[in-house]
Each structure stands twice: as structure tokens, then as C-alpha cells.
Design a protein around this motif. Structure first.
Motif, PDB file in Angstrom:
ATOM      1  N   ARG A  18      48.774  41.872  52.214  1.00  0.00           N
ATOM      2  CA  ARG A  18      47.702  40.877  52.215  1.00  0.00           C
ATOM      3  C   ARG A  18      46.541  41.312  51.324  1.00  0.00           C
ATOM      4  N   VAL A  19      46.145  42.585  51.411  1.00  0.00           N
ATOM      5  CA  VAL A  19      45.022  43.081  50.605  1.00  0.00           C
ATOM      6  C   VAL A  19      45.369  43.034  49.126  1.00  0.00           C
ATOM      7  N   ILE A  20      46.549  43.503  48.763  1.00  0.00           N
ATOM      8  CA  ILE A  20      46.945  43.488  47.346  1.00  0.00           C
ATOM      9  C   ILE A  20      47.061  42.062  46.846  1.00  0.00           C
ATOM     10  N   GLY A  21      47.592  41.159  47.688  1.00  0.00           N
ATOM     11  CA  GLY A  21      47.712  39.766  47.294  1.00  0.00           C
ATOM     12  C   GLY A  21      46.375  39.101  47.064  1.00  0.00           C
ATOM     13  N   LEU A  22      45.362  39.470  47.880  1.00  0.00           N
ATOM     14  CA  LEU A  22      44.029  38.895  47.725  1.00  0.00           C
ATOM     15  C   LEU A  22      43.301  39.466  46.519  1.00  0.00           C
ATOM     16  N   VAL A  23      43.487  40.772  46.284  1.00  0.00           N
ATOM     17  CA  VAL A  23      42.782  41.428  45.179  1.00  0.00           C
ATOM     18  C   VAL A  23      43.423  41.090  43.844  1.00  0.00           C
ATOM     19  N   GLY A  51      49.958  32.084  50.092  1.00  0.00           N
ATOM     20  CA  GLY A  51      48.748  32.574  50.736  1.00  0.00           C
ATOM     21  C   GLY A  51      47.592  32.858  49.789  1.00  0.00           C
ATOM     22  N   SER A  52      47.749  32.552  48.487  1.00  0.00           N
ATOM     23  CA  SER A  52      46.684  32.878  47.525  1.00  0.00           C
ATOM     24  C   SER A  52      45.736  31.712  47.271  1.00  0.00           C
ATOM     25  N   ARG A  53      45.995  30.566  47.905  1.00  0.00           N
ATOM     26  CA  ARG A  53      45.102  29.411  47.740  1.00  0.00           C
ATOM     27  C   ARG A  53      43.947  29.515  48.732  1.00  0.00           C
ATOM     28  N   PRO A  58      42.953  26.940  43.459  1.00  0.00           N
ATOM     29  CA  PRO A  58      44.405  26.761  43.554  1.00  0.00           C
ATOM     30  C   PRO A  58      45.131  28.092  43.726  1.00  0.00           C
ATOM     31  N   ALA A  59      46.343  28.006  44.191  1.00  0.00           N
ATOM     32  CA  ALA A  59      47.160  29.205  44.375  1.00  0.00           C
ATOM     33  C   ALA A  59      47.400  29.895  43.038  1.00  0.00           C
ATOM     34  N   ARG A  77      49.810  37.450  36.683  1.00  0.00           N
ATOM     35  CA  ARG A  77      49.260  36.131  36.998  1.00  0.00           C
ATOM     36  C   ARG A  77      49.110  35.329  35.705  1.00  0.00           C
ATOM     37  N   VAL A  78      49.506  34.067  35.755  1.00  0.00           N
ATOM     38  CA  VAL A  78      49.332  33.171  34.614  1.00  0.00           C
ATOM     39  C   VAL A  78      47.874  32.725  34.593  1.00  0.00           C
ATOM     40  N   PRO A  79      47.137  32.987  33.503  1.00  0.00           N
ATOM     41  CA  PRO A  79      45.723  32.582  33.452  1.00  0.00           C
ATOM     42  C   PRO A  79      45.550  31.093  33.709  1.00  0.00           C
ATOM     43  N   GLY A  80      44.444  30.735  34.327  1.00  0.00           N
ATOM     44  CA  GLY A  80      44.208  29.373  34.797  1.00  0.00           C
ATOM     45  C   GLY A  80      44.332  28.279  33.765  1.00  0.00           C
ATOM     46  N   LYS A  81      43.926  28.519  32.518  1.00  0.00           N
ATOM     47  CA  LYS A  81      43.946  27.467  31.511  1.00  0.00           C
ATOM     48  C   LYS A  81      45.176  27.535  30.603  1.00  0.00           C
TER      49      LYS A  81
END
Length: 198
Positions: A18-23, A51-53, A58-59, A77-81
Motif C-alpha cells: 500500500r505504501v509503495i503503491g501510494l508513493v 487503489g491508486s485513484r 484518476p488512477a 507510470r504513464v505520464p498524465g498527458k
């Protein structure tokens, strides 16, 4: 973490995830990922991190590369734009893929991706072409599929349906298909019969 008796207790696996997923969603894969150089195949696929949303945020969308035996190579992670397509080359850039077969889903069936895999990474590719892809799909209608003798029939019954798949394989060099480094094409039409009587 220290327990009631002053004894140090390691956090649970769920807490660590959970911590790694949030960070940093996907970050653990980069810390523990493995080099795909000894693998026969690598699959590229994207997914939303569960769980990242958070609220209006957005997730996190991750683009992963995994070996055929289930080892995660990387998962940034794919950058938002941007999107998966623009991240494809950067995802694979650090790795030696000589002789490795790289698979990806239909959005990655692009000429630039095919050239990158063969010309820069010395890899092989089987890429998926769907009916709604205007680029390569029309060209795949032209080959003489009815004359193909290399066929395989698969039939199965499940969920109240009978499904038949006919797999045909055709060497397409010299047939004028405009797609870089394409040598063979595989066509898999599916026929479904509803057995429920509705």
C-alpha cells in the motif's frame, strides 16, 4: 514499528504494498525488475493501478513489460498527458532484446513500433491487427487466405456458446503488404453459436 512489549515488528506485506503503491505506483517493479536478456519473450501491456485513484485524481496508468515466465522487467507510470503508445520505445530502451519476441496488444501495431523492435532492438514481433485499425487491416484482406493449406481448427463449448476458431498462417513476403519487416500473417476468424435457444 515497535509492538506493545517493545519488540520490533515488521510491517505486513499489505502495508508495504500500500505504501509503495501510494508513493510510486509501479516503482517496486523497477527496484526488483529483472533483465529480459535471457528470456524468449517479453509482453508489453498497460493497466490501471488498483487503489491508486483518489478523489478527482484518476488512477495511475502503468505500462509493464513481463517475460514469458512471469518475471516483471519494468512497470513505469504513464505520464498524465501522454499514453501507452508514446511510452513504448522508452519502456524497452534500456534492455538488450536481441532475439527476444516482443508481444503487445493492438494499439501498438504501428509501423514505428515495428521498425524500432527490429531495427534498433534486434527483436521479433507478433502484433495484433483488429478490424477497426485503418492502417494495416485493409492490406491483410488482399492475401489469398482461401488458398491457405496451413490451418488449425479449435472448437470449445462454454458459457452457453459454441465457438469455432480457424487459424490460417500465410507467408506474406512479396505480396505487397505495407508493414515493416512483416514476414508472416496469421488470421483467426471466430464463429459463435448461442446454445441457450434465446
Amino acid at each position: 514499528m515497535t509492538g506493545a512489549l517493545g519488540v520490533r515488528v515488521a510491517p505486513s506485506a499489505a502495508t508495504i504494498r500500500r505504501v509503495i503503491g501510494l508513493v510510486c505506483p509501479g516503482g517496486l517493479a523497477d527496484l526488483t525488475g529483472s533483465c529480459p536478456g535471457d528470456a524468449d519473450s517479453v509482453a508489453v501491456d498497460g493497466k490501471a493501478a488498483r487503489g491508486s485513484r483518489h478523489g478527482q485524481t484518476p488512477a495511475a496508468h502503468l505500462l509493464a513489460a513481463m517475460t514469458g515466465d512471469g518475471r516483471t522487467v519494468t512497470q513505469p507510470r504513464v505520464p498524465g498527458k501522454t499514453n501507452e503508445i508514446t511510452c513504448f520505445a522508452d519502456l524497452l530502451k534500456p534492455y538488450d532484446l536481441s532475439g527476444v519476441t516482443v508481444t503487445a496488444d493492438a494499439p501498438h501495431t504501428r509501423r514505428d513500433h515495428a521498425r524500432y523492435l527490429v531495427e534498433e532492438k534486434n527483436a521479433h514481433y507478433p502484433l495484433v491487427v483488429k478490424n477497426n485499425q485503418p492502417g494495416p487491416h485493409p492490406g491483410l484482406r488482399a492475401p489469398p487466405w482461401k488458398e491457405v493449406t496451413a490451418r488449425r481448427y479449435d472448437r470449445e463449448v462454454s458459457h452457453g456458446r459454441k465457438e469455432t476458431r480457424v487459424t490460417r498462417v500465410l507467408t506474406i513476403t512479396g505480396l505487397g503488404l505495407d508493414f515493416p519487416h512483416a514476414v508472416q500473417a496469421v488470421r483467426v476468424p471466430r464463429h459463435r453459436t448461442d446454445l441457450s435457444g434465446h
